[in-house]
Scaffold this active site. Sequence first.
Site, PDB file in Angstrom:
ATOM      1  N   HIS A  18       0.908  -1.500  -0.177  1.00  8.24           N
ATOM      2  CA  HIS A  18       0.432   0.124   0.299  1.00  8.24           C
ATOM      3  C   HIS A  18       0.761   1.124  -0.672  1.00  8.24           C
ATOM      4  CE1 HIS A  18      -2.932  -2.934   1.858  1.00  8.24           C
ATOM      5  NE2 HIS A  18      -3.417  -2.372   1.582  1.00  8.24           N
ATOM      6  N   ARG A  91      -2.548  -5.769  -8.336  1.00  7.72           N
ATOM      7  CA  ARG A  91      -0.926  -7.708  -8.374  1.00  7.72           C
ATOM      8  C   ARG A  91      -1.687  -8.288  -9.411  1.00  7.72           C
ATOM      9  NH1 ARG A  91      -2.388  -8.379  -2.078  1.00  7.72           N
ATOM     10  NH2 ARG A  91      -4.782  -8.281  -3.314  1.00  7.72           N
ATOM     11  N   SER A 129      -2.992  -8.232   2.605  1.00  7.14           N
ATOM     12  CA  SER A 129      -3.404  -8.043   4.557  1.00  7.14           C
ATOM     13  C   SER A 129      -3.845  -9.247   4.874  1.00  7.14           C
ATOM     14  CB  SER A 129      -3.989  -6.989   4.589  1.00  7.14           C
ATOM     15  OG  SER A 129      -4.182  -5.329   4.209  1.00  7.14           O
TER      16      SER A 129
END
Length: 165
Positions: A18, A91, A129
Site C-alpha cells: 500500500h 497485483r 493484508s
Amino acid sequence: MERIAIYPGSFDPVTNGHIDIAKRGLKLFDKIIVAILHNPAKSSLFSVEERMEMLKISMQHLSNIEIDTFDGLLVDYAARRGARAILRGMRAVSDFEYEFQLALMNRKLNREIQTVFLMTGLRWIFTSSSIIKEAVRFGGNIEDMVPPIVNERIKRKFNPPAGRN
Ligand code: PNS
C-alpha cells in the site's frame, strides 16, 4: 486546479505494498487522500482508529498525504472531497475481475471520476493484508512485508503480553 486522488481500502492492516502505491501515486497527483472504509458489517482485525493510527505513522515520511475514513459510496465521498480520481493498486491477474467490476460500477455511478490503477511493485506481488494476518496467526514472520508499527501491533493482537487483556 489541485489534482486530488482518493486511495480507498480496508487497510486491515496497511502493508508495504500500500505504501509503495501511495508513494508512486504522489508522482501523478498533487495530493492523495488515503480513505479507510468504515464498514461495521465487515469484520476486521483492527478498529478503524487503530488502522488510521498505523497508516498515519507509516506514511508520515510522505508529504501531501491525508488519512481519512469514509462510509457510504466511494464516488460520493470522492466528489465531496473534490477528487477526480480513485487510485487502486493491482497485483496479479486474480485482482483484475474484482477491480474491473468496482471501477465499472464506480464509473456508472459517477462518470466524472476516473479509476487509475498502478501495478504493484514486484516485491509486493504476494503481499496482502489477509495473507499477512493468516501468517501471523500461525506464528509466521512478516516483518519485511509491513511497516515496523504494523509488525509490532499485529504480533501484539495475536499474542497479547501476559497479564493484560
Ligand atoms: O481494500 P479493499 O477492501 O479491497 O477496498 C474495497 C473498497 C473500500 C475500495 C470498496 O469496498 C468500496 O469502495 N466500498 C465503498 C462502497 C462503494 O462505493 N462500493 C463500490 C460501488 S457499489
